[in-house]
Scaffold this active site. Structure first.
Site, PDB file in Angstrom:
ATOM      1  N   LYS A   1       0.834  -1.041   0.061  1.00 25.92           N
ATOM      2  CA  LYS A   1       0.101   0.055   0.048  1.00 25.92           C
ATOM      3  C   LYS A   1       1.027   1.257  -0.012  1.00 25.92           C
ATOM      4  CE  LYS A   1      -3.685   2.510   1.155  1.00 25.92           C
ATOM      5  NZ  LYS A   1      -4.538   2.292   2.168  1.00 25.92           N
ATOM      6  N   VAL A   2       0.657   2.278  -0.992  1.00 29.54           N
ATOM      7  CA  VAL A   2       1.507   3.495  -0.955  1.00 29.54           C
ATOM      8  C   VAL A   2       0.494   4.649  -1.128  1.00 29.54           C
ATOM      9  CG1 VAL A   2       3.515   2.158  -1.963  1.00 29.54           C
ATOM     10  CG2 VAL A   2       1.860   3.221  -3.538  1.00 29.54           C
ATOM     11  N   SER A   3       0.978   5.733  -1.110  1.00 28.45           N
ATOM     12  CA  SER A   3       0.210   6.687  -1.558  1.00 28.45           C
ATOM     13  C   SER A   3       0.391   7.015  -3.178  1.00 28.45           C
ATOM     14  CB  SER A   3       1.088   8.278  -1.166  1.00 28.45           C
ATOM     15  OG  SER A   3       1.124   7.835   0.304  1.00 28.45           O
TER      16      SER A   3
ATOM     17  N   THR B   1      -0.169  11.515  -0.693  1.00 27.84           N
ATOM     18  CA  THR B   1      -1.010  12.257  -1.322  1.00 27.84           C
ATOM     19  C   THR B   1      -1.523  13.468  -0.642  1.00 27.84           C
ATOM     20  OG1 THR B   1      -1.823  10.208  -2.430  1.00 27.84           O
ATOM     21  CG2 THR B   1      -3.252  12.145  -2.742  1.00 27.84           C
ATOM     22  N   ALA B   2      -1.628  13.345   0.694  1.00 30.16           N
ATOM     23  CA  ALA B   2      -2.225  14.653   1.471  1.00 30.16           C
ATOM     24  C   ALA B   2      -1.255  15.810   1.318  1.00 30.16           C
ATOM     25  CB  ALA B   2      -2.253  14.255   2.973  1.00 30.16           C
TER      26      ALA B   2
ATOM     27  N   HIS C   1      -7.279  10.187   7.547  1.00 32.45           N
ATOM     28  CA  HIS C   1      -7.832   9.316   7.962  1.00 32.45           C
ATOM     29  C   HIS C   1      -8.852   9.533   9.088  1.00 32.45           C
ATOM     30  CE1 HIS C   1      -6.204   6.898   5.290  1.00 32.45           C
ATOM     31  NE2 HIS C   1      -5.253   6.297   5.952  1.00 32.45           N
TER      32      HIS C   1
END
Length: 279
Positions: free
Chosen positions: A54-56, A109-110, A150
């Site tokens: 899992k990655v951005s 991404t944020a 989140h």
């Protein structure tokens, strides 16, 4: 041979991958799982450290030589964007010029969305801070603002903080598209991407069919999150895009990475390479 998997301990990831991790997906190999914040998995993926990771989405331009982007299992949606938080008594409104801002990772991404949003009024200083330290740090005055993701969407008022901007709302208003947050990648030459996509789709559908069966596993990794926050978290971040990215999801990825490259924030990559998992 066991498949190595790296995901976050967040409820959306543990919910989605419960069946795969526990050997409940027919035909899938055994899985050895590592739990880490996405900033850690972004870095590990650059080293080719895991078969599935899992990655951005923001990290994709540095990873697609070694990984396929899978069309399922990730986090993409509406109403689920990162928030920029400040203390309620901070002057200046949305202008963060001169401010120190805590962020959860430099290839998240944020942070990419924050850089696009603040391009005309960038803060004076950025500090990469472990996610769990951001809200207490802003509340204590160590940072002028903090970028959170989140479950912080549900808990930030407890810290006496104010949402300066919802970057998801900003993105959706500007593009009309959902916000692409986290992606699942399959290492080239190590795992068949078509098979991996089938395993993940089966895993998420089993979770939807029997959410109670995932409960103990999800709560065990939820970092002392209250059950109602866990439920809201899963309800927001596990959605139709989790089972299938689809045309709208691919368009969102294209828009994010295209804008980032045009602004000189990430390397340029082709649309097909960014969004076609068979590439």
């Amino acid at each position: 041979m066991a498949l190595s998997l790296a995901i976050s301990p967040c409820p959306n990831d543990t919910f989605v991958f419960h069946a795969l991790v526990h050997g409940l997906v027919p035909g899938a190999p055994p899985v050895e799982v590592t739990y880490a914040d996405v900033d850690v998995t972004n870095t590990a993926a650059e080293r080719g450290g895991y078969d599935l990771v899992k990655v951005s989405y923001a990290a994709l331009p540095w990873l697609l030589d070694d990984y396929h982007l899978l069309p399922c299992g990730g986090a993409l949606g509406r109403g689920c964007g990162p928030l920029v938080l400040t203390r309620g008594d901070r002057p200046g409104g949305a202008d963060l010029t001169g401010a120190t801002v805590a962020v959860p990772g430099d290839r998240t991404t944020a942070y990419l969305l924050f850089r696009l949003w603040s391009a005309d009024r960038p803060p004076a200083r950025i500090e990469v801070v472990p996610f769990h330290e951001i809200m207490p740090g802003v509340a204590a005055g160590r940072y002028d603002a903090g970028l959170v993701i989140h479950e912080a969407r549900f808990t930030y008022p407890r810290h006496g903080l104010t949402a300066l901007v919802d970057l998801g709302e900003w993105w959706e208003a500007d593009t009309g598209l959902p916000i692409p947050l986290g992606a699942i990648l399959a290492r080239r030459g190590a795992v068949d991407p078509a098979a991996a996509a089938d395993w993940i789709r089966t895993s998420v559908r089993r979770a939807w069919a029997d959410p109670a069966g995932t409960r103990d596993y999800v709560l065990a990794h939820a970092q002392e999150m209250e059950p109602d926050v866990v439920d809201r978290h899963i309800g927001l971040y596990v959605n139709d895009f989790t089972a299938e990215l689809g045309d709208e999801g691919r368009a969102a990825v294209d828009a994010l990475l295209g804008r980032a490259a045009a602004a000189g924030l990430t390397p340029q990559i082709s649309s097909s390479r960014a969004t076609a998992w068979t590439s």
